[in-house]
Design an enzyme around this catalytic site. Structure first.
Site, PDB file in Angstrom:
ATOM      1  N   ASP A   1       0.641  -1.186   0.013  1.00  0.00           N
ATOM      2  CA  ASP A   1      -0.202   0.098   0.027  1.00  0.00           C
ATOM      3  C   ASP A   1       0.849   1.168  -0.065  1.00  0.00           C
ATOM      4  O   ASP A   1       2.032   1.210   0.541  1.00  0.00           O
ATOM      5  CB  ASP A   1      -0.878   0.016   1.198  1.00  0.00           C
ATOM      6  CG  ASP A   1      -2.032  -0.855   1.090  1.00  0.00           C
ATOM      7  OD1 ASP A   1      -2.155  -1.778  -0.110  1.00  0.00           O
ATOM      8  OD2 ASP A   1      -2.892  -0.873   1.949  1.00  0.00           O
TER       9      ASP A   1
ATOM     10  N   HIS B   1      -4.742   9.633   0.460  1.00  0.00           N
ATOM     11  CA  HIS B   1      -4.911   9.034   1.486  1.00  0.00           C
ATOM     12  C   HIS B   1      -5.677   9.613   2.520  1.00  0.00           C
ATOM     13  O   HIS B   1      -5.583   9.539   3.971  1.00  0.00           O
ATOM     14  CB  HIS B   1      -3.643   8.769   2.188  1.00  0.00           C
ATOM     15  CG  HIS B   1      -3.574   7.319   2.739  1.00  0.00           C
ATOM     16  ND1 HIS B   1      -3.875   7.028   4.090  1.00  0.00           N
ATOM     17  CD2 HIS B   1      -3.268   6.165   2.369  1.00  0.00           C
ATOM     18  CE1 HIS B   1      -3.970   5.729   4.356  1.00  0.00           C
ATOM     19  NE2 HIS B   1      -3.471   5.152   3.260  1.00  0.00           N
TER      20      HIS B   1
ATOM     21  N   HIS C   1       3.783  -2.765   3.086  1.00  0.00           N
ATOM     22  CA  HIS C   1       3.830  -1.182   2.629  1.00  0.00           C
ATOM     23  C   HIS C   1       5.202  -1.095   2.051  1.00  0.00           C
ATOM     24  O   HIS C   1       6.139  -1.355   2.831  1.00  0.00           O
ATOM     25  CB  HIS C   1       3.784  -0.328   3.815  1.00  0.00           C
ATOM     26  CG  HIS C   1       2.327  -0.374   4.549  1.00  0.00           C
ATOM     27  ND1 HIS C   1       2.006  -1.366   5.525  1.00  0.00           N
ATOM     28  CD2 HIS C   1       1.283   0.439   4.227  1.00  0.00           C
ATOM     29  CE1 HIS C   1       0.626  -1.060   5.811  1.00  0.00           C
ATOM     30  NE2 HIS C   1       0.278   0.047   5.148  1.00  0.00           N
TER      31      HIS C   1
HETATM   32 ZN    ZN Z   1      -2.601   3.256   3.069  1.00  0.00          ZN
END
Ligand code: ZN
Length: 240
Positions: free
Chosen positions: A46, A100, A190
Site C-alpha cells: 500500500d 490518503h 507497505h
Molecule cells: Zn494506506
C-alpha cells in the site's frame, strides 16, 4: 466442407496472419495458476510507489512472484516509471486514493475526485486502469461502497497484516507475515517500509517452500464473484 465455411476459414487464416506483432517484447506468459487447485496467496503493498519500489520489483522478478500494489495517486504522479514497470512485469495495480484521506469522513465529491485522479494517473503512467479499490486505512461505509459501484470496482481489504509499519523490523515482519499466511490470503504490507524490502527475499522463499503460489489479488478472489461496491473480506458489522 461447404464453400461458405471454407471461405470463412480462409478469412480467419488471413486475419491471424495479419495480426500486428506486439509493439514491445512482453514477459513470456506461463500457464495461469488455478487457485481453486493450488495454494495461492496475494501480497499487497500500500501507499506507493515508494522510493524503494525498484528493489522490491527486482526481488519479485528474481523469485517469479506477482504482487498487487494499491497505489496512491500523488506518488503515481511523482514516480510514474515504477508504475509502468509494475504493469509490464505482470503485477496488479489497485487504487488507494490520491492523498490518503479517511473516506468515511469525506464528502462524496472528494471521494470521487480522489478515486478519479488516481485512475487517471495510473492510466497515464502504465496504460491500464485499476479494477480494485482499497480505501485508505481499510475504512469504508455505504457512501464509499456506492461510489465504488459508480467506478465499477469492488473494495479489497486484507485477511492478515504484516504489521511492517509498526515493527519496522525485518525478523518481526517475516514472523508476522508467515503467521497470518493462509491459502487464499491477502496480506497487507507497505513498500515505503525499508525493512519490508529487506525481508522480502526470505518471506517469498518461505512461502514458496510451503507450496504457495504468489499471485495477484484478482487471481485470489476469482472464485468470490465480487460485484462493484462489494467489500472483501467483509469486515465485522458490515451491512449492505
Ligand atoms: Zn494506506
Amino acid at each position: 466442407m461447404s464453400r461458405q465455411i471454407s471461405s470463412l476459414l480462409a478469412i480467419a487464416a488471413v486475419c491471424v496472419t495479419l495480426a500486428p506483432a506486439p509493439a514491445f517484447a512482453q514477459t513470456p506468459k506461463k500457464a495461469p495458476v488455478d487457485c481453486e487447485q493450488v495454494k495461492c496467496i496475494a501480497l499487497t503493498f500500500d501507499d506507493g510507489p515508494s522510493k524503494y519500489a525498484g528493489t522490491l520489483l527486482d526481488t519479485l522478478k528474481k523469485y517469479d512472484a506477482k504482487a498487487t500494489f494499491f497505489l496512491e495517486g500523488q506518488y503515481v504522479k511523482s514516480r510514474p516509471a515504477f508504475v509502468k514497470r509494475m504493469a509490464a512485469e505482470g503485477h496488479e495495480l489497485g487504487n488507494h486514493s490520491y492523498s490518503h484521506p479517511d473516506f468515511t469522513k469525506a464528502e462524496a465529491g472528494e471521494i470521487r475526485n480522489e478515486i478519479k485522479k488516481t485512475q487517471d494517473a495510473v492510466k497515464k503512467a502504465a496504460g491500464v486502469e485499476p479494477k480494485l479499490l482499497r480505501p485508505p486505512y481499510g475504512l469504508a461505509d455505504l457512501q464509499v461502497s456506492d461510489i465504488a459501484t459508480e467506478f465499477g470496482m469492488p473494495m479489497i481489504l486484507w485477511t492478515g497484516g504484516s504489521e511492517d509499519w509498526k515493527s519496522r523490523n525485518v525478523e518481526a515482519i517475516k514472523k508476522k507475515t508467515m503467521e497470518v499466511a493462509q491459502p487464499g490470503g491477502i496480506i497487507l504490507m507497505h513498500d515505503w517500509v525499508k525493512q519490508t524490502e529487506d525481508a522480502m527475499p526470505a518471506i517469498i522463499k518461505s512461502l514458496q517452500k510451503k507450496g504457495y503460489h504468489l499471485v495477484t489479488v484478482s487471481e485470489v478472489i476469482k472464485g468470490q464473484n465480487l460485484q462493484p461496491g462489494d467489500i472483501f473480506p467483509v469486515p465485522a458489522g458490515w451491512q449492505k
